[in-house]
Structures are given as structure tokens and as C-alpha cells.
Design a protein around this motif. Structure first.
Motif, PDB file in Angstrom:
ATOM      1  N   ARG A  28      35.581  13.808  -4.920  1.00  0.00           N
ATOM      2  CA  ARG A  28      36.588  12.805  -5.263  1.00  0.00           C
ATOM      3  C   ARG A  28      37.750  13.460  -5.999  1.00  0.00           C
ATOM      4  O   ARG A  28      37.951  13.241  -7.177  1.00  0.00           O
ATOM      5  CB  ARG A  28      35.964  11.706  -6.105  1.00  0.00           C
ATOM      6  CG  ARG A  28      34.968  10.865  -5.339  1.00  0.00           C
ATOM      7  CD  ARG A  28      34.464   9.689  -6.177  1.00  0.00           C
ATOM      8  NE  ARG A  28      33.716   8.761  -5.380  1.00  0.00           N
ATOM      9  CZ  ARG A  28      32.393   8.762  -5.238  1.00  0.00           C
ATOM     10  NH1 ARG A  28      31.688   9.688  -5.849  1.00  0.00           N
ATOM     11  NH2 ARG A  28      31.785   7.872  -4.491  1.00  0.00           N
ATOM     12  N   LEU A  35      42.461  13.615  -2.314  1.00  0.00           N
ATOM     13  CA  LEU A  35      41.564  13.753  -1.167  1.00  0.00           C
ATOM     14  C   LEU A  35      40.131  13.429  -1.570  1.00  0.00           C
ATOM     15  O   LEU A  35      39.678  13.819  -2.648  1.00  0.00           O
ATOM     16  CB  LEU A  35      41.594  15.164  -0.590  1.00  0.00           C
ATOM     17  CG  LEU A  35      42.820  15.571   0.195  1.00  0.00           C
ATOM     18  CD1 LEU A  35      42.638  16.977   0.762  1.00  0.00           C
ATOM     19  CD2 LEU A  35      43.116  14.591   1.320  1.00  0.00           C
ATOM     20  N   THR A  36      39.445  12.736  -0.688  1.00  0.00           N
ATOM     21  CA  THR A  36      38.033  12.427  -0.869  1.00  0.00           C
ATOM     22  C   THR A  36      37.278  12.999   0.308  1.00  0.00           C
ATOM     23  O   THR A  36      37.790  13.018   1.427  1.00  0.00           O
ATOM     24  CB  THR A  36      37.825  10.902  -0.967  1.00  0.00           C
ATOM     25  OG1 THR A  36      38.495  10.423  -2.133  1.00  0.00           O
ATOM     26  CG2 THR A  36      36.362  10.526  -1.051  1.00  0.00           C
ATOM     27  N   SER A  37      36.065  13.468   0.061  1.00  0.00           N
ATOM     28  CA  SER A  37      35.258  14.036   1.143  1.00  0.00           C
ATOM     29  C   SER A  37      33.799  13.648   0.990  1.00  0.00           C
ATOM     30  O   SER A  37      33.325  13.372  -0.108  1.00  0.00           O
ATOM     31  CB  SER A  37      35.382  15.564   1.157  1.00  0.00           C
ATOM     32  OG  SER A  37      34.910  16.096  -0.061  1.00  0.00           O
ATOM     33  N   ALA A  39      30.065  15.173   2.628  1.00  0.00           N
ATOM     34  CA  ALA A  39      29.531  16.302   3.390  1.00  0.00           C
ATOM     35  C   ALA A  39      28.013  16.351   3.325  1.00  0.00           C
ATOM     36  O   ALA A  39      27.415  15.945   2.325  1.00  0.00           O
ATOM     37  CB  ALA A  39      30.099  17.609   2.861  1.00  0.00           C
ATOM     38  N   THR A  53      31.484  17.614   7.483  1.00  0.00           N
ATOM     39  CA  THR A  53      32.315  17.063   6.418  1.00  0.00           C
ATOM     40  C   THR A  53      33.379  16.136   6.989  1.00  0.00           C
ATOM     41  O   THR A  53      33.956  16.423   8.030  1.00  0.00           O
ATOM     42  CB  THR A  53      33.040  18.195   5.652  1.00  0.00           C
ATOM     43  OG1 THR A  53      32.076  19.148   5.212  1.00  0.00           O
ATOM     44  CG2 THR A  53      33.798  17.663   4.463  1.00  0.00           C
ATOM     45  N   VAL A  54      33.619  15.049   6.280  1.00  0.00           N
ATOM     46  CA  VAL A  54      34.726  14.151   6.586  1.00  0.00           C
ATOM     47  C   VAL A  54      35.635  14.161   5.362  1.00  0.00           C
ATOM     48  O   VAL A  54      35.175  13.971   4.232  1.00  0.00           O
ATOM     49  CB  VAL A  54      34.236  12.714   6.862  1.00  0.00           C
ATOM     50  CG1 VAL A  54      35.399  11.768   7.067  1.00  0.00           C
ATOM     51  CG2 VAL A  54      33.297  12.689   8.052  1.00  0.00           C
ATOM     52  N   VAL A  55      36.918  14.418   5.583  1.00  0.00           N
ATOM     53  CA  VAL A  55      37.887  14.492   4.487  1.00  0.00           C
ATOM     54  C   VAL A  55      39.077  13.611   4.836  1.00  0.00           C
ATOM     55  O   VAL A  55      39.519  13.576   5.979  1.00  0.00           O
ATOM     56  CB  VAL A  55      38.390  15.939   4.276  1.00  0.00           C
ATOM     57  CG1 VAL A  55      39.377  16.014   3.124  1.00  0.00           C
ATOM     58  CG2 VAL A  55      37.238  16.883   4.051  1.00  0.00           C
ATOM     59  N   THR A  58      42.336   9.628  -0.366  1.00  0.00           N
ATOM     60  CA  THR A  58      41.526   8.745  -1.198  1.00  0.00           C
ATOM     61  C   THR A  58      41.877   7.281  -0.976  1.00  0.00           C
ATOM     62  O   THR A  58      40.988   6.433  -0.925  1.00  0.00           O
ATOM     63  CB  THR A  58      41.688   9.131  -2.684  1.00  0.00           C
ATOM     64  OG1 THR A  58      41.227  10.484  -2.833  1.00  0.00           O
ATOM     65  CG2 THR A  58      40.888   8.227  -3.592  1.00  0.00           C
TER      66      THR A  58
END
Length: 87
Positions: A28, A35-37, A39, A53-55, A58
Motif C-alpha cells: 500500500r 500504487l497498491t499491489s 502478490a 502480482t497485480v499493481v 490506489t
């Protein structure tokens, strides 16, 4: 790197333990603000081959997506890869 970057050793190890328990990590803004990810590791025979991973921004990753939808999707993709690697 950002205000959210974990710099305390004990906090880092506690976070890593939580990740192990739930099976996926959530970023976070620790590396890049805004950006939030989500994984999950891709493993087979106690060996890590990589991660799924998905990025994204936010503001497009609401709490429902980050806490429910994306972990389910990422874990499903990691599991499919693990099955392909194993069999």
C-alpha cells in the motif's frame, strides 16, 4: 522510500509472518506512493519460481478489491501456475 516504507526490523518480520499466514502480500504505497499491489508466490516442491502480482493506482483499488477480489484472483493464478509446473 515513502512514508509507508517499513524501516523497523521487528515490524518487517511481523509483516512477513502475516504474509506467510494469509498466503499473499499487499503493498500500500510502501515502494511508490499512490500504487497498491497484491502478490502471491508461485511455488512447487518447496521452491519459489516467481510471483503473480497485480499493481495499480490506489484510487482504483478499493478496500473490497484489495481485501477480497484481488487476493482471490492472484492466489488462483499462482495456484494454476503451480499445477502446471508440478504436473
Amino acid at each position: 522510500v515513502t512514508d509507508r516504507t517499513i524501516t523497523d526490523r521487528d515490524e518487517l518480520f511481523a509483516e512477513l509472518e502475516e504474509i506467510r499466514e494469509r498466503g499473499y502480500a499487499v503493498g500500500r504505497g510502501e515502494a511508490v506512493e499512490g500504487l497498491t499491489s497484491v502478490a502471491a508466490a508461485v511455488e512447487s516442491a518447496d521452491r519459489v519460481f516467481g510471483a503473480v502480482t497485480v499493481v495499480g493506482p490506489t484510487h482504483r483499488f478499493g478496500s473490497d478489491r484489495v481485501n477480497e477480489e484481488l487476493p482471490e484472483t492472484v492466489l488462483g493464478a499462482a495456484n494454476a501456475l503451480e499445477l502446471n509446473i508440478t504436473y
